[in-house]
Design a protein around this motif. Structure first.
Motif, PDB file in Angstrom:
ATOM      1  N   PRO A   7      -4.877  -3.936  -8.887  1.00 49.34           N
ATOM      2  CA  PRO A   7      -5.435  -3.259 -10.060  1.00 49.34           C
ATOM      3  C   PRO A   7      -6.193  -4.244 -10.941  1.00 49.34           C
ATOM      4  CG  PRO A   7      -3.103  -3.631 -10.348  1.00 49.34           C
ATOM      5  CD  PRO A   7      -3.421  -4.042  -8.949  1.00 49.34           C
ATOM      6  N   TRP A  35       1.586  -3.533  -5.179  1.00 47.05           N
ATOM      7  CA  TRP A  35       0.372  -2.847  -5.639  1.00 47.05           C
ATOM      8  C   TRP A  35       0.510  -1.333  -5.465  1.00 47.05           C
ATOM      9  CZ3 TRP A  35      -0.701  -6.337  -8.469  1.00 47.05           C
ATOM     10  CH2 TRP A  35      -1.157  -7.604  -8.134  1.00 47.05           C
ATOM     11  N   GLN A  39       0.204   1.203  -8.560  1.00 52.78           N
ATOM     12  CA  GLN A  39      -0.835   2.239  -8.564  1.00 52.78           C
ATOM     13  C   GLN A  39      -0.234   3.636  -8.655  1.00 52.78           C
ATOM     14  OE1 GLN A  39      -3.401   1.655  -5.182  1.00 52.78           O
ATOM     15  NE2 GLN A  39      -4.395  -0.149  -6.046  1.00 52.78           N
TER      16      GLN A  39
END
Length: 266
Positions: A7, A35, A39
């Protein structure tokens, strides 16, 4: 499945993660899972809604009280209350997954809410995490049956109820002796101008008997941590689930407030 990309604020996120795991170097697969988690879950915390991270025991019947807090907060426009157990898990065998998830959620939540009814279980170390910076300033605790009693004085209704519960569940007292002590306790409280009567006490005791639960007991460490929150007006003791639901109103409200509310106050 497409690998998730880092991100925009990946550097800040990884700073939180590395602190949680003690600076261990991450493997590529572990980074991908982190991640994926960020997310999926962090956008809810970055939204315009006010997020409330609810801590406590997931075992029955304690989980019912977490749901009660969550449900009360859900009624407020602009609130996003959540329990970590409902979120996507990090499927990593090597790392301390809980520490990573907790650190990320606690860091990016607007408020942290701890509901406590006992001194053991996963919620015990959580209390140790939130009673110091960087989380203390946005954390609030709801300990069941908690009172900070430093002398024999009964300073509030909560003190009286806690004392009555301890009398009612004392192993060395007969039912007759317990009733006599409770009557004396209520009389002393009324003499001190506290607005309480025996029927209120009896109802609380009967509820506990029906639930099959004794009064909550805490270690001296727990009591001292609750006291720290209490001195900063961030501690809200409760006795019954109904009282817990009502006490949730003491939490900071979601911001910004809706325009229609402001107009009605004028």
């Amino acid at each position: 499945m497409t690998d998730p990309s880092p991100p925009p604020d990946a550097t800040d996120i990884m700073t939180v993660v590395h602190k949680a795991i003690g600076g261990i170097e991450l493997e590529p697969a572990e980074k991908r899972e982190i991640w994926r988690f960020t997310q999926r879950e962090l956008p809810y915390l970055w939204s315009q809604r006010t997020s409330y991270f609810i801590l406590g025991s997931y075992r029955d019947p304690y989980i019912r009280r977490l749901r009660a807090v969550q449900n009360e907060l859900t009624k407020q426009l602009g609130a996003y209350p959540f329990i970590m157990g409902d979120l996507l898990e990090l499927p990593t065998d090597r790392l301390n997954t809980f520490d990573i998830m907790f650190s990320l959620l606690a860091t990016y939540s607007d408020y942290i809410i701890g509901v406590f009814e006992k001194e053991s279980g996963g919620e015990a170390p959580e209390l140790g995490e939130i009673d110091d910076p960087p989380y203390f300033g946005k954390s609030y605790v709801f300990p069941r049956d908690y009172t900070w009693v430093t002398d024999a004085n009964l300073e509030s209704k909560q003190h009286v109820i806690q004392a009555a519960l301890e009398i009612a569940f004392a192993d060395d007292l007969s039912e007759e002796a317990a009733q006599s002590k409770i009557e004396s306790l209520v009389a002393n409280a009324q003499d001190s101008d506290l607005d309480i009567n025996k029927q209120e006490i009896v109802e609380v005791i009967d509820d506990r008997v029906d639930e099959g639960e004794s009064p909550a007991a805490y270690s001296w460490v727990h009591l001292n941590k609750f006291r720290k929150f209490e001195l900063h007006d961030q501690c809200f003791p409760w006795t019954t689930e109904e009282e817990l639901r009502t006490t949730v109103d003491e939490l900071p409200s979601p911001t910004p407030r809706p325009e229609w509310e402001a107009s009605e106050e004028q």
